[in-house]
Motif scaffolding. Structure first.
Motif, PDB file in Angstrom:
ATOM      1  N   LYS A   5       2.066   0.839  -5.395  1.00  0.00           N
ATOM      2  CA  LYS A   5       0.891   0.231  -4.778  1.00  0.00           C
ATOM      3  C   LYS A   5       0.280  -0.828  -5.695  1.00  0.00           C
ATOM      4  O   LYS A   5       0.377  -0.744  -6.918  1.00  0.00           O
ATOM      5  N   ASN A  29      -4.192  -2.981  -1.061  1.00  0.00           N
ATOM      6  CA  ASN A  29      -4.437  -1.651  -1.591  1.00  0.00           C
ATOM      7  C   ASN A  29      -5.820  -1.558  -2.251  1.00  0.00           C
ATOM      8  O   ASN A  29      -5.963  -1.141  -3.392  1.00  0.00           O
ATOM      9  N   THR A  76       0.821  -1.208   0.000  1.00  0.00           N
ATOM     10  CA  THR A  76       0.000   0.000   0.000  1.00  0.00           C
ATOM     11  C   THR A  76       0.854   1.257   0.000  1.00  0.00           C
ATOM     12  O   THR A  76       0.334   2.365   0.114  1.00  0.00           O
ATOM     13  N   THR A  77       2.167   1.069  -0.106  1.00  0.00           N
ATOM     14  CA  THR A  77       3.103   2.183  -0.243  1.00  0.00           C
ATOM     15  C   THR A  77       4.067   1.854  -1.378  1.00  0.00           C
ATOM     16  O   THR A  77       4.126   0.711  -1.842  1.00  0.00           O
TER      17      THR A  77
END
Length: 430
Positions: A235, A260, A231-232
């Motif tokens: 993504k 995500n 999610t970083t």
């Protein structure tokens, strides 16, 4: 002595859970079957002969594509009446695999079944995606029409999605309206027309697209699984943890989810005439319990491609970075009915707790003179303790009706959006 004591305690805990659930009711008042009380692990030794990949010429080589060799082991096991296809320690690179009746997948400690990152190794098949039946790419692990299929072990199914994610974001920069289907990505696990399935303890990570997709399945359990996509950084777009599509009697228990997109998502069909399509249908008797959610768009989402859902329960869960907890996506172009949904005994940090809003991404409204009015009713939220920016994020619309909501024992920060009963018919706040 310690091992005996552990077994006794484990057995006692199992009986306690069964006793606790015995006599409990679904939100609409129907009894919860005992099947939902059993979260015990399946013993892989009871599933038949083991077919260890390396015993049949498959090499533990992360650079060598071995789809056909692995498929031959699956087919051999099926031809002999079934058995367990064992992925031993090491990394095994593959395209789409298709499991047969009587076969199972077991991943030993340190085992990795890794998807190749080129779409040509995932064949076009008649399948289900985003609320429609169509030709699309098979998943890495596929099971259709199986009774009793299991995925077990402490190993990993790794979708190896980085290249697919990068290509998606490049397409999105070129065309901001690029849809998910145009990005050409496989799912990680797809099960259709299956029953009596259990997925336990495995790590399901880095899916190029949806991580787990169930279509027209029933009596499926996910127990103690670790479901993850980044999610970083780069993504993982649309990496939903578990998509439940026209299914019933589904249990998700003791799982960790960080993806995500949404975590547990109810699908079922979309479009103005979606309720007339025999390929579409409802979801009911779905329980999500004792799960932990990391970063997710929502813990439990009904929609965006969903028709009729009832007896849906989210309970005894925690979340650390959820954008939302319960999200009811209302498509103006689709007749939808969400009812008898209960969220109880949950806690943690989130952006919004309850969201009910129109959802208009990639939708197409057609003319229909007898278009049913969508509705959400008998939604219960109780015994929750949350730190959030917005507790009550609900919008009225002439496209849907909201009625019979109950809020009881809800602890949330002052100023985070108190419940507004005027937006809901017969709204009870305690």
């Amino acid at each position: 002595m310690g091992k005996i004591l552990f077994c006794v305690l484990a057995l006692a805990f199992s009986f306690f859970n069964a006793a606790k659930a015995e006599g409990s009711l679904f939100p609409n008042g129907e009894p919860v079957p005992r099947w939902f009380c059993d979260t015990s692990r399946i013993d892989v030794d009871t599933l038949g002969m083991k077919y260890v990949l390396t015993d049949y010429g498959v090499e533990a080589d992360s650079t060598l594509l071995q789809t056909e060799a692995i498929q031959r082991v699956i087919d051999l096991a099926a031809s002999r009446g079934g058995g367990v296809v064992v992925v031993p320690r090491g990394t095994f690179l593959s395209g789409s695999l298709f499991f047969r009746q009587g076969t199972h997948l077991h991943l030993q400690d340190g085992a990795v079944l890794k998807g190749i990152d080129a779409i040509k190794y995932y064949p076009l098949v008649k399948t289900r995606m985003e609320g429609q039946t169509l030709l699309y790419f098979a998943a890495l692990v596929n099971a259709d029409g199986l009774d009793g299929f299991t995925i077990t072990g402490n190993g990993t199914i790794n979708g190896n999605g980085l290249r697919f994610w990068e290509e998606f974001w490049i397409r999105r920069r070129f065309n901001k309206d690029c849809t998910n289907l145009e990005a050409l990505r496989p799912r990680l696990v797809y099960m259709s027309n299956c029953k009596n399935v259990q997925v336990q303890d495995v790590r399901l990570i880095n899916s190029p697209f949806w991580t787990n997709h169930l279509y027209r399945c029933h009596h499926v359990k996910y127990i103690g699984c670790h479901i993850y996509a980044p999610t970083t950084g780069v993504k993982a777009p649309s990496s939903d943890a578990i998509d439940i599509d026209y299914c019933h009697d589904i249990l998700v228990s003791g799982c960790y989810m960080n993806v995500n997109d949404d975590a547990v998502v109810l699908k079922g069909g979309k479009g103005t005439y979606a309720d007339k399509d025999p390929d579409n249908g409802p979801n009911y008797n779905v329980v999500v319990q004792r799960c932990t959610f990391g970063t997710v768009h929502a813990c439990l989402t009904l929609g965006s491609e969903s028709l009729h859902d009832w007896n849906i329960v989210l309970r005894d869960c925690t979340f650390t970075d959820a954008n939302r907890v319960l999200w009811l996506k209302m498509r103006p172009d689709t007749p939808q009915h969400y009812e008898y949904v209960t969220v109880e005994n949950v806690s943690g940090q989130c952006g919004s707790f309850l969201v009910v809003r129109p959802w208009t991404q990639f939708y197409k409204m057609e003319r229909r003179d007898d278009m049913p009015l969508s509705q959400c009713n008998n939604i219960t939220i109780r015994d929750v303790s949350v730190s959030c920016k917005t507790f009550f994020d609900v919008g009225a619309s002439d496209k849907y009706r909201l009625k019979d909501f109950v809020f009881e024992g809800c602890d949330y920060p002052d100023g985070s959006g108190d419940v507004d009963p005027s937006l809901i018919e017969n709204c009870v706040v305690k």
